[in-house]
Design a protein around this motif. Structure first.
Motif, PDB file in Angstrom:
ATOM      1  N   GLY A  84       0.662  -1.313   0.073  1.00  0.00           N
ATOM      2  CA  GLY A  84       0.117   0.095  -0.105  1.00  0.00           C
ATOM      3  C   GLY A  84       0.706   1.247   0.137  1.00  0.00           C
ATOM      4  N   PHE A  85       1.004   1.991  -1.071  1.00  0.00           N
ATOM      5  CA  PHE A  85       1.841   3.077  -1.366  1.00  0.00           C
ATOM      6  C   PHE A  85       1.486   4.134  -0.363  1.00  0.00           C
ATOM      7  CE2 PHE A  85       2.991   7.193  -3.328  1.00  0.00           C
ATOM      8  CZ  PHE A  85       4.328   7.058  -3.413  1.00  0.00           C
ATOM      9  N   GLY A  86       0.105   4.521  -0.355  1.00  0.00           N
ATOM     10  CA  GLY A  86      -0.318   5.557   0.687  1.00  0.00           C
ATOM     11  C   GLY A  86      -0.075   5.351   2.038  1.00  0.00           C
ATOM     12  N   TRP A  87      -0.247   4.088   2.337  1.00  0.00           N
ATOM     13  CA  TRP A  87       0.120   3.785   3.918  1.00  0.00           C
ATOM     14  C   TRP A  87       1.594   3.946   4.152  1.00  0.00           C
ATOM     15  CZ3 TRP A  87       2.881  -0.435   4.797  1.00  0.00           C
ATOM     16  CH2 TRP A  87       3.382  -0.875   6.038  1.00  0.00           C
ATOM     17  N   TRP A  88       2.066   3.382   3.378  1.00  0.00           N
ATOM     18  CA  TRP A  88       3.773   3.203   3.756  1.00  0.00           C
ATOM     19  C   TRP A  88       4.450   4.882   3.597  1.00  0.00           C
ATOM     20  CZ3 TRP A  88       7.654   5.060   0.523  1.00  0.00           C
ATOM     21  CH2 TRP A  88       9.001   4.616   0.979  1.00  0.00           C
ATOM     22  N   GLN A  89       3.856   5.372   2.460  1.00  0.00           N
ATOM     23  CA  GLN A  89       4.381   6.817   2.393  1.00  0.00           C
ATOM     24  C   GLN A  89       4.295   7.595   3.721  1.00  0.00           C
ATOM     25  OE1 GLN A  89       2.612   9.485  -0.414  1.00  0.00           O
ATOM     26  NE2 GLN A  89       4.720  10.257  -1.278  1.00  0.00           N
ATOM     27  N   ASP A  90       3.058   7.598   4.236  1.00  0.00           N
ATOM     28  CA  ASP A  90       2.712   8.187   5.458  1.00  0.00           C
ATOM     29  C   ASP A  90       3.463   8.001   6.725  1.00  0.00           C
ATOM     30  OD1 ASP A  90       0.881  10.065   7.168  1.00  0.00           O
ATOM     31  OD2 ASP A  90       0.822   7.627   8.207  1.00  0.00           O
ATOM     32  N   LYS A  91       3.749   6.443   6.712  1.00  0.00           N
ATOM     33  CA  LYS A  91       4.289   6.015   8.044  1.00  0.00           C
ATOM     34  C   LYS A  91       5.933   6.236   7.634  1.00  0.00           C
ATOM     35  CE  LYS A  91       6.025   1.281   9.348  1.00  0.00           C
ATOM     36  NZ  LYS A  91       7.422   1.235   8.922  1.00  0.00           N
ATOM     37  N   HIS A  92       6.504   6.316   6.460  1.00  0.00           N
ATOM     38  CA  HIS A  92       7.923   6.571   6.070  1.00  0.00           C
ATOM     39  C   HIS A  92       8.013   8.194   6.464  1.00  0.00           C
ATOM     40  CE1 HIS A  92      11.937   5.673   4.747  1.00  0.00           C
ATOM     41  NE2 HIS A  92      11.872   6.506   3.681  1.00  0.00           N
ATOM     42  N   THR A  93       7.268   9.187   6.063  1.00  0.00           N
ATOM     43  CA  THR A  93       7.476  10.578   6.039  1.00  0.00           C
ATOM     44  C   THR A  93       7.488  10.742   7.702  1.00  0.00           C
ATOM     45  OG1 THR A  93       6.045  11.245   4.153  1.00  0.00           O
ATOM     46  CG2 THR A  93       6.241  12.625   5.958  1.00  0.00           C
ATOM     47  N   ARG A  94       6.702   9.800   8.627  1.00  0.00           N
ATOM     48  CA  ARG A  94       6.522  10.331  10.052  1.00  0.00           C
ATOM     49  C   ARG A  94       8.136   9.651  10.425  1.00  0.00           C
ATOM     50  NH1 ARG A  94       2.727   7.197  12.527  1.00  0.00           N
ATOM     51  NH2 ARG A  94       2.081   6.367  10.711  1.00  0.00           N
ATOM     52  N   HIS A  95       8.469   8.677   9.979  1.00  0.00           N
ATOM     53  CA  HIS A  95       9.933   8.477  10.345  1.00  0.00           C
ATOM     54  C   HIS A  95      10.870   9.288  10.045  1.00  0.00           C
ATOM     55  CE1 HIS A  95      13.548   5.947  10.215  1.00  0.00           C
ATOM     56  NE2 HIS A  95      13.938   6.076   9.220  1.00  0.00           N
ATOM     57  N   HIS A  96      11.027   9.999   8.843  1.00  0.00           N
ATOM     58  CA  HIS A  96      11.918  10.966   8.413  1.00  0.00           C
ATOM     59  C   HIS A  96      12.209  11.877   9.403  1.00  0.00           C
ATOM     60  CE1 HIS A  96      14.338  10.138   4.854  1.00  0.00           C
ATOM     61  NE2 HIS A  96      13.323   8.993   4.698  1.00  0.00           N
ATOM     62  N   ALA A  97      10.738  12.446   9.638  1.00  0.00           N
ATOM     63  CA  ALA A  97      10.624  13.661  10.544  1.00  0.00           C
ATOM     64  C   ALA A  97      11.218  13.462  12.221  1.00  0.00           C
ATOM     65  CB  ALA A  97       9.318  13.992  10.731  1.00  0.00           C
ATOM     66  N   ASN A  98      11.260  12.227  12.512  1.00  0.00           N
ATOM     67  CA  ASN A  98      11.922  11.981  13.864  1.00  0.00           C
ATOM     68  C   ASN A  98      12.447  10.593  14.029  1.00  0.00           C
ATOM     69  OD1 ASN A  98      10.605  14.255  15.559  1.00  0.00           O
ATOM     70  ND2 ASN A  98       8.828  13.771  14.472  1.00  0.00           N
ATOM     71  N   PRO A  99      13.436  10.424  13.276  1.00  0.00           N
ATOM     72  CA  PRO A  99      14.062   8.923  13.170  1.00  0.00           C
ATOM     73  C   PRO A  99      14.478   8.648  14.606  1.00  0.00           C
ATOM     74  CG  PRO A  99      15.533  10.574  12.329  1.00  0.00           C
ATOM     75  CD  PRO A  99      14.221  11.245  12.488  1.00  0.00           C
ATOM     76  N   ASN A 100      14.137   7.122  14.720  1.00  0.00           N
ATOM     77  CA  ASN A 100      14.649   6.805  16.132  1.00  0.00           C
ATOM     78  C   ASN A 100      13.967   7.433  17.424  1.00  0.00           C
ATOM     79  OD1 ASN A 100      15.898   4.391  14.999  1.00  0.00           O
ATOM     80  ND2 ASN A 100      17.713   4.511  16.194  1.00  0.00           N
ATOM     81  N   HIS A 101      13.023   8.148  17.422  1.00  0.00           N
ATOM     82  CA  HIS A 101      12.311   8.796  18.472  1.00  0.00           C
ATOM     83  C   HIS A 101      11.275   7.803  18.956  1.00  0.00           C
ATOM     84  CE1 HIS A 101      10.207  11.371  21.243  1.00  0.00           C
ATOM     85  NE2 HIS A 101      11.036  12.104  21.181  1.00  0.00           N
ATOM     86  N   GLU A 102      11.265   7.471  20.253  1.00  0.00           N
ATOM     87  CA  GLU A 102      10.557   6.446  20.756  1.00  0.00           C
ATOM     88  C   GLU A 102       8.997   6.542  20.631  1.00  0.00           C
ATOM     89  OE1 GLU A 102      10.431   3.501  24.880  1.00  0.00           O
ATOM     90  OE2 GLU A 102      11.851   5.455  24.767  1.00  0.00           O
ATOM     91  N   GLN A 103       8.697   8.049  20.902  1.00  0.00           N
ATOM     92  CA  GLN A 103       7.314   8.158  20.907  1.00  0.00           C
ATOM     93  C   GLN A 103       6.742   8.669  19.338  1.00  0.00           C
ATOM     94  OE1 GLN A 103       8.845   9.703  23.632  1.00  0.00           O
ATOM     95  NE2 GLN A 103       8.683   7.645  24.627  1.00  0.00           N
ATOM     96  N   LEU A 104       7.541   9.076  18.477  1.00  0.00           N
ATOM     97  CA  LEU A 104       7.135   9.848  17.288  1.00  0.00           C
ATOM     98  C   LEU A 104       7.667   9.025  15.930  1.00  0.00           C
ATOM     99  CD1 LEU A 104       8.226  13.384  18.170  1.00  0.00           C
ATOM    100  CD2 LEU A 104       5.847  12.337  18.443  1.00  0.00           C
ATOM    101  N   ASP A 105       8.635   8.087  16.096  1.00  0.00           N
ATOM    102  CA  ASP A 105       8.993   7.224  14.915  1.00  0.00           C
ATOM    103  C   ASP A 105       8.208   5.684  14.947  1.00  0.00           C
ATOM    104  OD1 ASP A 105      10.099   5.864  12.572  1.00  0.00           O
ATOM    105  OD2 ASP A 105      12.067   6.151  13.619  1.00  0.00           O
TER     106      ASP A 105
END
Length: 346
Positions: free
Chosen positions: A112-133
Motif C-alpha cells: 500500500g503506497f499511501g499507507w507506507w508513504q505516510d509511515k515513512h514520512t513520519r519516520h523521516h521527521a523523527n528518526p529513532n524517536h521512541e514516541q514519534l517514529d
C-alpha cells in the motif's frame, strides 16, 4: 537515548544545516538524474518481467522455487525504486510521483503506497524517536528496555530472545506489508482509497491466479512461502542497518535537524554492488539529510557531509554491513534484558 553532552552543540546550531545545504546546492548534487533512473527502472522492469517469464517456462517443477528467489530480489528492487519515487527523487512533481508510486507499489508488489508513504514520512521527521517514529513502536519487537518493561503478550514472549529471532521474523515482513496495506484501506483519511484498493487487490488476484494456473496447490503454497519469505528477508536486511542499534530519542530529546538525522543514522560502506543491493540506502545519513537527492548522488554528497560533521564535532558513523547487523542485534539483546531478568526471577 543520546547522551545530553552529545545533544548539546559546541556552538550555536541555527545555521549548521543551512551551511551544509548551501554546500550541497552549490555542488549541484540536488539536480535530477533522468538518465540514471531511465536505465535503473528499465533494468528493474526487465528483472521483474524476466522473473515471471522464467516462472512460466520452468512450470510445475521444484526448480520453480529458485525462480521464487529471483522474484524476491525483483520485488525488493521494485520496493527500492518505489522508495525513490516517494521521495520525489525521480519526478519533481507530486502527481506523477504518486501515480507511478501506486503503480509500482500497489500493483507491482502488493504494498500500500499511501499507507507506507505516510509511515515513512513520519519516520523521516523523527528518526529513532521512541514516541514519534513508527519504526520503533513496539509491535512484535521491543527497541528499548522501557518498552520491554511495559511489554505484554507476544512482544513480551518474543522480546526475551528477539536478537536470535530477528532474521527469522524478517521472513514475515512481506506478508506484513500486504496486510498493513489492506488494513489501511479502512482509514478514511487515506488518499485515493479506491485507486489504492483496486490496484492492491488487482495485484493479489493476478499473483494468485498466475500461481494456480501454473502450479499445483501444494507447490503454489511452497512458492508463496519462499517468495514472500525471501522478499521480506531482503527488505528487512536493507532497512535494518540504517537505524537499528543507533541512539534512540525519547520525550523531550529534540536536537536540531542536522544532529537529529546524523546521530540516529548509520552508513554502510561498500562498492557498486552494495549501492545496487541496498538501493543507495547505505548512504543513510545523506539520504536523511537530503531525502529528495537522487540516490546516485549520495556517494558524492557523503564527502561533503562527513567533512561538515567533522568540522562541527558531530559523530558520523559508517561501518561494514556485517558490523551494522552485529550492532543491531546487540541493541535488540540489550533491549530484551528486563524480560530475561523477569523470567529468571519467576
Amino acid at each position: 537515548m543520546i547522551a545530553e553532552t552529545t545533544l548539546r552543540p559546541a556552538r550555536s546550531t541555527g545555521s549548521d544545516f543551512a551551511q551544509l545545504s548551501k554546500k550541497i546546492a552549490d555542488s549541484g548534487l540536488m539536480g535530477r538524474r533522468p538518465g540514471y533512473y531511465t536505465v535503473r527502472i528499465s533494468a528493474v522492469i526487465t528483472l521483474y518481467a524476466g522473473g515471471w517469464a522464467a516462472f512460466v517456462l520452468v512450470g510445475a517443477q521444484w526448480w520453480t522455487l529458485a525462480v521464487a528467489g529471483v522474484l524476491a530480489v525483483a520485488f525488493g528492487q521494485v520496493a527500492l525504486v518505489t522508495h525513490d519515487i516517494a521521495h520525489r527523487q525521480v519526478f519533481r512533481l507530486r502527481r506523477p510521483s504518486e501515480m507511478s508510486g501506486r503503480i509500482a507499489g500497489n500493483a507491482g508488489i502488493g504494498m500500500g503506497f499511501g499507507w507506507w508513504q505516510d509511515k515513512h514520512t513520519r519516520h523521516h521527521a523523527n528518526p529513532n524517536h521512541e514516541q514519534l517514529d513508527p519504526d520503533v513502536v513496539p509491535d512484535l519487537l521491543v527497541w528499548t528496555q522501557n518498552q520491554a518493561g511495559a511489554a505484554r503478550g507476544l512482544p513480551r514472549l518474543i522480546g526475551r530472545s528477539q536478537a536470535y529471532l530477528f532474521f527469522p521474523l524478517l521472513t514475515l515482513e512481506g506478508f506484513y506489508l500486504h496486510v498493513a496495506g489492506v488494513r489501511a484501506l479502512t482509514n478514511r483519511s487515506l488518499k485515493r482509497r479506491i485507486t489504492e484498493g483496486t490496484l492492491l487487490f488487482g495485484h493479489f488476484a493476478v499473483y494468485l491466479t498466475a500461481l494456480l494456473l501454473v502450479l499445483p496447490p501444494g507447490m503454489a503454497l511452497a512458492f508463496v512461502a519462499v517468495h514472500q519469505g525471501l522478499f521480506g528477508l531482503y527488505l528487512g536486511s536493507i532497512f535494518a542497518p540504517n537505524h537499528k542499534g543507533m541512539p534512540i530519542l525519547t520525550g523531550e530529546d529534540r536536537p536540531d535537524f542536522l544532529r537529529r538525522q546524523v546521530l540516529t543514522s548509520r552508513n554502510v560502506h561498500g562498492g557498486w554492488f552494495t549501492d545496487i543491493a541496498l538501493g543507495g540506502l547505505n548512504y543513510q545519513i545523506e539520504h536523511h539529510l537530503f531525502p529528495s537527492m537522487p540516490s546516485p548522488n549520495l556517494r558524492k554528497a557523503q564527502v561533503v557531509v562527513r567533512r561538515h560533521c567533522e568540522e562541527l564535532g558531530v559523530a558520523y558513523l559508517e561501518t561494514s554491513l556485517a558490523a551494522s547487523y552485529r550492532q543491531a542485534l546487540r541493541s535488540l539483546h540489550r533491549a530484551g534484558a528486563p524480560l530475561r531478568r523477569s523470567t529468571a526471577l519467576s
